[in-house]
Scaffold this motif. Structure first.
Motif, mmCIF file in Angstrom:
data_model
loop_
_atom_site.group_PDB
_atom_site.id
_atom_site.type_symbol
_atom_site.label_atom_id
_atom_site.label_comp_id
_atom_site.label_asym_id
_atom_site.label_seq_id
_atom_site.Cartn_x
_atom_site.Cartn_y
_atom_site.Cartn_z
ATOM 1 N N GLN A 1 43.882 25.848 -12.042
ATOM 2 C CA GLN A 1 45.212 25.644 -12.600
ATOM 3 C C GLN A 1 45.707 26.895 -13.311
ATOM 4 O O GLN A 1 46.858 27.299 -13.144
ATOM 5 N N HIS A 2 44.845 27.523 -14.097
ATOM 6 C CA HIS A 2 45.237 28.759 -14.789
ATOM 7 C C HIS A 2 45.543 29.869 -13.800
ATOM 8 O O HIS A 2 46.477 30.654 -14.001
ATOM 9 N N LYS A 3 44.781 29.938 -12.730
ATOM 10 C CA LYS A 3 45.025 30.963 -11.717
ATOM 11 C C LYS A 3 46.375 30.705 -11.038
ATOM 12 O O LYS A 3 47.153 31.631 -10.821
ATOM 13 N N LYS A 4 46.651 29.449 -10.746
ATOM 14 C CA LYS A 4 47.915 29.078 -10.108
ATOM 15 C C LYS A 4 49.103 29.403 -11.005
ATOM 16 O O LYS A 4 50.110 29.911 -10.567
ATOM 17 N N GLU A 5 48.963 29.112 -12.306
ATOM 18 C CA GLU A 5 50.038 29.380 -13.262
ATOM 19 C C GLU A 5 50.239 30.866 -13.505
ATOM 20 O O GLU A 5 51.319 31.306 -13.831
ATOM 21 N N GLY A 6 49.166 31.641 -13.321
ATOM 22 C CA GLY A 6 49.232 33.087 -13.548
ATOM 23 C C GLY A 6 49.855 33.849 -12.394
ATOM 24 O O GLY A 6 50.158 35.030 -12.516
ATOM 25 N N GLN A 7 50.057 33.206 -11.259
ATOM 26 C CA GLN A 7 50.613 33.916 -10.094
ATOM 27 C C GLN A 7 52.109 33.973 -10.127
ATOM 28 O O GLN A 7 52.822 33.262 -10.648
#
Length: 111
Positions: free
Chosen positions: A105-111
């Motif tokens: 989720q954090h990776k998705k939000e960071g993109q």
């Protein structure tokens, strides 16, 4: 610090060492530091009672057996060191799946 009863040894709970985490479940994208981390790491108000032979218990369990820590010797202060054991902890896989979701989720939000 809690009062020691006769024969009791103070205990400290620590993250898993190589012997405990090698081969443990680790979902893609989850750093090793998360696999090593146990929910009770750093807790030092626990005592262990040696058996009749003077040996300390090989394992300590918490959460009705869901989390297991394994005896790993003594530290310089004479405390018994128990390390988190992901291989022996029944809750480890479900916890790691939850951690993987958070990282994704954090990776998705960071993109």
């Amino acid at each position: 610090m809690a009062t020691l009863l006769r024969g009791e040894v103070p205990v400290i709970l620590q993250p898993a060492g190589t012997a405990q985490y090698q081969g443990a479940y680790r979902p893609l994208g989850v750093p090793l530091k998360e696999v090593r981390r146990g929910p009770f790491d750093g807790k030092a108000d626990i005592m262990a009672r040696p058996d009749a032979d003077g040996e300390l218990p090989r394992h300590m369990t918490f959460g009705n057996g869901a989390v297991v820590y394994e005896y790993d010797g003594r530290d310089k202060q004479g405390r018994a060191v128990y390390r988190y054991s992901p291989l022996l902890s029944p809750s480890h896989q479900s916890v790691m799946d939850g951690v993987a979701e958070v990282y994704a989720q954090h990776k998705k939000e960071g993109q």
